[in-house]
Design a protein around this motif. Structure first.
Motif, PDB file in Angstrom:
ATOM      1  N   THR A   1       1.074   2.524   1.302  1.00 46.36           N
ATOM      2  CA  THR A   1       2.101   3.220   2.079  1.00 46.36           C
ATOM      3  C   THR A   1       1.670   3.208   3.535  1.00 46.36           C
ATOM      4  N   TYR A   2       2.576   2.783   4.427  1.00 48.34           N
ATOM      5  CA  TYR A   2       2.239   2.761   5.857  1.00 48.34           C
ATOM      6  C   TYR A   2       2.338   4.174   6.433  1.00 48.34           C
ATOM      7  N   PRO A   3       1.705   4.415   7.589  1.00 53.26           N
ATOM      8  CA  PRO A   3       1.739   5.765   8.186  1.00 53.26           C
ATOM      9  C   PRO A   3       3.165   6.279   8.430  1.00 53.26           C
ATOM     10  N   ASN A   4       4.135   5.346   8.602  1.00 56.35           N
ATOM     11  CA  ASN A   4       5.520   5.801   8.821  1.00 56.35           C
ATOM     12  C   ASN A   4       6.223   6.193   7.515  1.00 56.35           C
ATOM     13  N   GLY A   5       5.485   6.154   6.398  1.00 58.80           N
ATOM     14  CA  GLY A   5       6.057   6.603   5.128  1.00 58.80           C
ATOM     15  C   GLY A   5       6.627   5.488   4.265  1.00 58.80           C
ATOM     16  N   VAL A   6       6.707   4.247   4.782  1.00 58.25           N
ATOM     17  CA  VAL A   6       7.261   3.140   3.985  1.00 58.25           C
ATOM     18  C   VAL A   6       6.250   2.730   2.908  1.00 58.25           C
ATOM     19  N   LYS A   7       6.715   2.794   1.645  1.00 55.76           N
ATOM     20  CA  LYS A   7       5.843   2.358   0.536  1.00 55.76           C
ATOM     21  C   LYS A   7       6.073   0.865   0.333  1.00 55.76           C
TER      22      LYS A   7
ATOM     23  N   ASN B   1      13.503 -10.265   2.274  1.00 52.04           N
ATOM     24  CA  ASN B   1      12.786  -9.698   3.419  1.00 52.04           C
ATOM     25  C   ASN B   1      12.558  -8.212   3.186  1.00 52.04           C
ATOM     26  N   GLY B   2      11.372  -7.769   3.501  1.00 54.09           N
ATOM     27  CA  GLY B   2      11.055  -6.343   3.348  1.00 54.09           C
ATOM     28  C   GLY B   2      10.558  -5.984   1.960  1.00 54.09           C
ATOM     29  N   ALA B   3      10.414  -6.974   1.064  1.00 51.98           N
ATOM     30  CA  ALA B   3       9.987  -6.693  -0.320  1.00 51.98           C
ATOM     31  C   ALA B   3       8.531  -6.240  -0.399  1.00 51.98           C
ATOM     32  N   GLY B   4       7.731  -6.647   0.594  1.00 50.33           N
ATOM     33  CA  GLY B   4       6.309  -6.279   0.554  1.00 50.33           C
ATOM     34  C   GLY B   4       5.382  -7.483   0.435  1.00 50.33           C
ATOM     35  N   LYS B   5       5.953  -8.686   0.536  1.00 47.59           N
ATOM     36  CA  LYS B   5       5.143  -9.899   0.340  1.00 47.59           C
ATOM     37  C   LYS B   5       4.021 -10.000   1.374  1.00 47.59           C
ATOM     38  N   SER B   6       4.382  -9.866   2.657  1.00 53.94           N
ATOM     39  CA  SER B   6       3.354  -9.997   3.697  1.00 53.94           C
ATOM     40  C   SER B   6       2.327  -8.884   3.588  1.00 53.94           C
ATOM     41  N   SER B   7       2.773  -7.700   3.208  1.00 50.56           N
ATOM     42  CA  SER B   7       1.812  -6.593   3.030  1.00 50.56           C
ATOM     43  C   SER B   7       0.791  -6.969   1.971  1.00 50.56           C
ATOM     44  N   LEU B   8       1.264  -7.582   0.886  1.00 53.31           N
ATOM     45  CA  LEU B   8       0.334  -7.991  -0.168  1.00 53.31           C
ATOM     46  C   LEU B   8      -0.584  -9.125   0.306  1.00 53.31           C
ATOM     47  N   MET B   9      -0.003 -10.093   1.018  1.00 53.00           N
ATOM     48  CA  MET B   9      -0.806 -11.229   1.504  1.00 53.00           C
ATOM     49  C   MET B   9      -1.892 -10.733   2.465  1.00 53.00           C
ATOM     50  N   ARG B  10      -1.518  -9.834   3.368  1.00 59.13           N
ATOM     51  CA  ARG B  10      -2.498  -9.333   4.346  1.00 59.13           C
ATOM     52  C   ARG B  10      -3.601  -8.526   3.654  1.00 59.13           C
ATOM     53  N   SER B  11      -3.204  -7.778   2.623  1.00 58.59           N
ATOM     54  CA  SER B  11      -4.213  -6.995   1.893  1.00 58.59           C
ATOM     55  C   SER B  11      -5.183  -7.925   1.187  1.00 58.59           C
TER      56      SER B  11
HETATM   57  P1  ADP Z   1       8.122  -9.065   3.376  1.00 56.45           P
HETATM   58  O1  ADP Z   1       6.924  -9.854   3.769  1.00 56.45           O
HETATM   59  O2  ADP Z   1       8.459  -9.218   1.921  1.00 56.45           O
HETATM   60  O3  ADP Z   1       9.304  -9.299   4.267  1.00 56.45           O
HETATM   61  P2  ADP Z   1       6.660  -6.785   4.440  1.00 56.45           P
HETATM   62  O4  ADP Z   1       5.396  -6.626   3.684  1.00 56.45           O
HETATM   63  O5  ADP Z   1       6.613  -7.412   5.787  1.00 56.45           O
HETATM   64  O6  ADP Z   1       7.747  -7.515   3.509  1.00 56.45           O
HETATM   65  O7  ADP Z   1       7.335  -5.339   4.616  1.00 56.45           O
HETATM   66  C1  ADP Z   1       7.492  -4.425   3.532  1.00 56.45           C
HETATM   67  C2  ADP Z   1       7.998  -3.091   4.098  1.00 56.45           C
HETATM   68  O8  ADP Z   1       6.954  -2.502   4.855  1.00 56.45           O
HETATM   69  C3  ADP Z   1       9.179  -3.239   5.035  1.00 56.45           C
HETATM   70  O9  ADP Z   1      10.003  -2.103   4.852  1.00 56.45           O
HETATM   71  C4  ADP Z   1       8.539  -3.243   6.406  1.00 56.45           C
HETATM   72  O10 ADP Z   1       9.430  -2.734   7.383  1.00 56.45           O
HETATM   73  C5  ADP Z   1       7.367  -2.305   6.207  1.00 56.45           C
HETATM   74  N1  ADP Z   1       6.206  -2.629   7.061  1.00 56.45           N
HETATM   75  C6  ADP Z   1       5.542  -3.809   7.121  1.00 56.45           C
HETATM   76  N2  ADP Z   1       4.497  -3.751   7.978  1.00 56.45           N
HETATM   77  C7  ADP Z   1       4.499  -2.476   8.448  1.00 56.45           C
HETATM   78  C8  ADP Z   1       3.654  -1.772   9.372  1.00 56.45           C
HETATM   79  N3  ADP Z   1       2.608  -2.352   9.944  1.00 56.45           N
HETATM   80  N4  ADP Z   1       3.960  -0.476   9.626  1.00 56.45           N
HETATM   81  C9  ADP Z   1       5.013   0.125   9.036  1.00 56.45           C
HETATM   82  N5  ADP Z   1       5.846  -0.471   8.154  1.00 56.45           N
HETATM   83  C10 ADP Z   1       5.600  -1.763   7.869  1.00 56.45           C
END
Ligand code: ADP
Length: 300
Positions: free
Chosen positions: A11-17, A37-47
């Motif tokens: 979960t990011y500090p802005n509350g987005v899970k 877009n927004g599914a969480g793929k990049s979040s998983l890749m970066r982790s």
């Molecule tokens: P995808 O790669 O599938 O498009 P992301 O992992 O980029 O998805 O984003 C997943 C969700 O997390 C989105 O709602 C995005 O806005 C949010 N998000 C991604 N990076 C950050 C961040 N650094 N801070 C806050 N919210 C983020």
């Protein structure tokens, strides 16, 4: 080696899970992570690439616990990020040589052998003295793969690599990815369904941070046989049909709207059976998830 994710949550500090209890087993070969877009793929890749921490869960690559031993993971990792930037004024050779040095190849003669082999491998040998700023999108991505391959990684992560490439460049890039994936884990994140159907032996679909479907693309497609129906519709008909039936996707064919509907039986005599493809799998999974969300929101 196999990559295994257990209960990964972020979960990011802005509350987005962005990741919500992700569980996956990723064997060697090419694995497609598909999602809008927004599914969480990049979040998983970066982790996975040790660039950001997760809040809960375990990520294992072979016997490496990624969160606990990030430096061990980095030794076997090749990463092509979504926003891979290049220094426009530096030549391909110099940049790759520099990156190889950063990756620990300190001996000049050995490093030059590696750089040479990589430039050949990604078909950029003739362009070694050109500045990266003059490269096309496809050439930049092939250069990105070359830098990801420095040091013979065992886990290669490529995030949205074909977005913005023209069909010929995509084809070339696909061939390159297919060649490197033999004995390593290649994790390909994309929102382009044909990237996965063309390349991946295994896949998962991510939506709103959750894995909503995973398996073999061909088997998942086979499961939909006899359950997808199509019909050309006008805008008004589409509205009426959408109220009565689960319309999973509307494609444009020769300027007309073609509705694809998921149904155990032919909805009516005007619908024709569809030979399903991975797009049907993807859109059916997404629409079933959205319907489930609507239902639970309505019940809450
Ligand atoms: P995808 O790669 O599938 O498009 P992301 O992992 O980029 O998805 O984003 C997943 C969700 O997390 C989105 O709602 C995005 O806005 C949010 N998000 C991604 N990076 C950050 C961040 N650094 N801070 C806050 N919210 C983020």
């Amino acid at each position: 080696m196999e990559l295994e994710l257990r209960g990964v949550t972020k979960t990011y500090p802005n509350g987005v899970k962005a990741l919500d209890d992700v569980n996956l087993k990723i064997p060697h070969g090419m694995f497609g992570l598909l999602g809008p877009n927004g599914a969480g793929k990049s979040s998983l890749m970066r982790s996975l690439a040790t660039l950001q921490a997760v809040d809960a869960g375990t990520m294992l690559f072979g016997d490496i616990d990624i969160a606990q031993q990030p430096e061990r993971l980095r030794e076997v990792l090749g990463y092509l990020p979504q926003d891979f930037g290049v220094y426009p004024k530096v030549t391909a050779w110099d940049m790759l040589d520099h990156l190889a040095q950063l990756k620990g190849l300190s001996k000049r003669s050995e490093r030059h052998e590696v750089v040479k082999a990589l430039l050949h491998r990604v078909n950029l040998w003739e362009h070694q003295s050109r500045r990266l700023g003059g490269f096309s999108g496809g050439m930049k991505q092939r250069f990105g793969i070359a830098q990801a391959l420095i040091g013979n990684p065992k886990l290669i992560i490529v995030d949205e690599p074909t977005a913005g490439l023209d069909p010929a460049e995509r084809f070339r890039f696909h061939n390159l990815l297919a060649e490197i994936s033999e004995d390593v884990v290649v994790l390909l994140s994309t929102h382009i369904v044909t990237d996965v159907s063309d390349l991946c032996r295994n896949m998962a679909i991510l939506a709103s941070g959750k894995v909503i479907l995973s398996g073999h693309p061909l088997e998942l497609t086979k499961k939909l046989e006899g359950r997808i129906w199509k019909k050309f519709v006008t805008a008004e008909e589409l509205e009426a049909i959408s109220k009565a039936l689960p319309v999973i996707a509307v494609r444009r064919v020769a300027g007309q709207r073609l509705a694809h509907v998921f149904s155990e039986a032919r909805p009516d005599g005007e619908f024709e059976a569809v030979n399903p493809d991975l797009e049907d799998v993807y859109f059916q999974a997404l629409s079933a998830t959205q319907a489930a969300l609507r239902l639970s929101a309505g019940q809450a």
